[in-house]
Write a protein that holds these residues in place. Structure first.
Motif, PDB file in Angstrom:
ATOM      1  N   ASN A  66       3.430   1.885  -1.753  1.00 54.80           N
ATOM      2  CA  ASN A  66       3.974   2.228  -3.067  1.00 54.80           C
ATOM      3  C   ASN A  66       3.087   3.282  -3.716  1.00 54.80           C
ATOM      4  O   ASN A  66       1.918   3.440  -3.367  1.00 54.80           O
ATOM      5  CB  ASN A  66       4.033   0.973  -3.947  1.00 54.80           C
ATOM      6  CG  ASN A  66       4.965   1.127  -5.124  1.00 54.80           C
ATOM      7  OD1 ASN A  66       6.178   1.212  -4.965  1.00 54.80           O
ATOM      8  ND2 ASN A  66       4.404   1.176  -6.323  1.00 54.80           N
ATOM      9  N   PRO A 109      -0.320   2.096  -5.172  1.00 48.14           N
ATOM     10  CA  PRO A 109      -0.236   0.789  -4.509  1.00 48.14           C
ATOM     11  C   PRO A 109      -0.054  -0.329  -5.526  1.00 48.14           C
ATOM     12  O   PRO A 109      -0.587  -0.271  -6.638  1.00 48.14           O
ATOM     13  CB  PRO A 109      -1.580   0.679  -3.790  1.00 48.14           C
ATOM     14  CG  PRO A 109      -1.990   2.101  -3.552  1.00 48.14           C
ATOM     15  CD  PRO A 109      -1.517   2.852  -4.760  1.00 48.14           C
ATOM     16  N   TRP A 112       0.823  -1.211   0.000  1.00 51.52           N
ATOM     17  CA  TRP A 112       0.000   0.000   0.000  1.00 51.52           C
ATOM     18  C   TRP A 112       0.855   1.259   0.000  1.00 51.52           C
ATOM     19  O   TRP A 112       0.428   2.315  -0.471  1.00 51.52           O
ATOM     20  CB  TRP A 112      -0.917   0.000   1.225  1.00 51.52           C
ATOM     21  CG  TRP A 112      -1.901  -1.126   1.224  1.00 51.52           C
ATOM     22  CD1 TRP A 112      -1.879  -2.233   2.016  1.00 51.52           C
ATOM     23  CD2 TRP A 112      -3.030  -1.270   0.367  1.00 51.52           C
ATOM     24  NE1 TRP A 112      -2.931  -3.065   1.708  1.00 51.52           N
ATOM     25  CE2 TRP A 112      -3.659  -2.503   0.702  1.00 51.52           C
ATOM     26  CE3 TRP A 112      -3.581  -0.493  -0.653  1.00 51.52           C
ATOM     27  CZ2 TRP A 112      -4.809  -2.956   0.059  1.00 51.52           C
ATOM     28  CZ3 TRP A 112      -4.721  -0.950  -1.290  1.00 51.52           C
ATOM     29  CH2 TRP A 112      -5.321  -2.161  -0.934  1.00 51.52           C
TER      30      TRP A 112
END
Length: 212
Positions: free
Chosen positions: A198, A201, A196
């Motif tokens: 990133n 995500p 999450w």
């Protein structure tokens, strides 16, 4: 500083200090370099941004322990590469396939003991490697035409040892390879993690070939 009405005003230095982003949200050198390449050579930079440290660590952790070659596709600035090495893969066993000339130069400088190949993912069969322990893909397969996906996956599974994983991330909620291609290549997908943190995500998958 006090204004005419007696209200205290923040100095320019104070205002700049208040507007500073935390370290985790500031663009780093890799992101700046990556975006520069995306503008300069969009045809050779197909991802939205370099992988986050969490995504890189999640992907590297799925490389099986042991010996034997590992191929990374589309390493870019080397964030996943660094984690693969930290995970215990010997530099002599790691092979990077990158089509962007400037990324190739950067990777060679950062990882002088790793083999860096200036070629596309489909060319991995021409490297003359023994069966691969894993393929770690930093390529955004979801944005690729199905014909290109097929060429990359066929090349990879011709080189992978039986049972060895093709490790892939995707920004979408589903497997980035169409069901008909998965069926034609006798592949199955296992979702391993959702990152999450990133941007955006991402989920991490491994693809495996059915053994008859």
């Amino acid at each position: 500083m006090v204004g005419p009405e007696g209200n205290r005003r923040a100095s320019p230095q104070t205002r700049r200090h208040r507007l500073r982003l935390p370290d985790s949200l500031r663009p780093d050198a890799d992101l700046s370099f990556f975006l520069g390449q995306a503008l300069k050579r969009p045809q050779s930079v197909s991802a939205l941004a370099p992988s986050s440290a969490r995504l890189a660590e999640a992907m590297a952790s799925l490389v099986p322990a042991g010996s034997g070659p590992v191929v990374e596709l589309g390493p870019g600035t080397g964030k996943i590469t660094r984690q693969i090495l930290a995970h215990g893969v010997a530099p002599r066993d790691l092979h990077l396939l990158e089509i962007n000339d400037d990324f190739v130069t950067l990777l060679q400088e950062r990882f002088p003991e790793v083999s860096v190949h200036n070629c596309g993912a489909e060319a991995m069969a021409g490297l003359g490697l023994p069966p691969l322990r894993a393929v770690v893909s930093g390529l955004p397969l979801l944005s690729f035409p199905v014909t290109l996906q097929a060429r990359i996956l066929r090349a990879a599974f011709r080189q992978l040892a039986p049972g060895a994983p093709f490790i892939q991330y995707t920004y979408g909620p589903a497997v980035p390879v169409p069901p008909r291609l998965m069926k034609a290549l006798r592949l199955r997908a296992i979702r391993r993690a959702v990152i999450w943190g990133n941007l955006p995500p991402a989920q991490v998958l491994t693809l495996h070939r059915h053994v008859a």
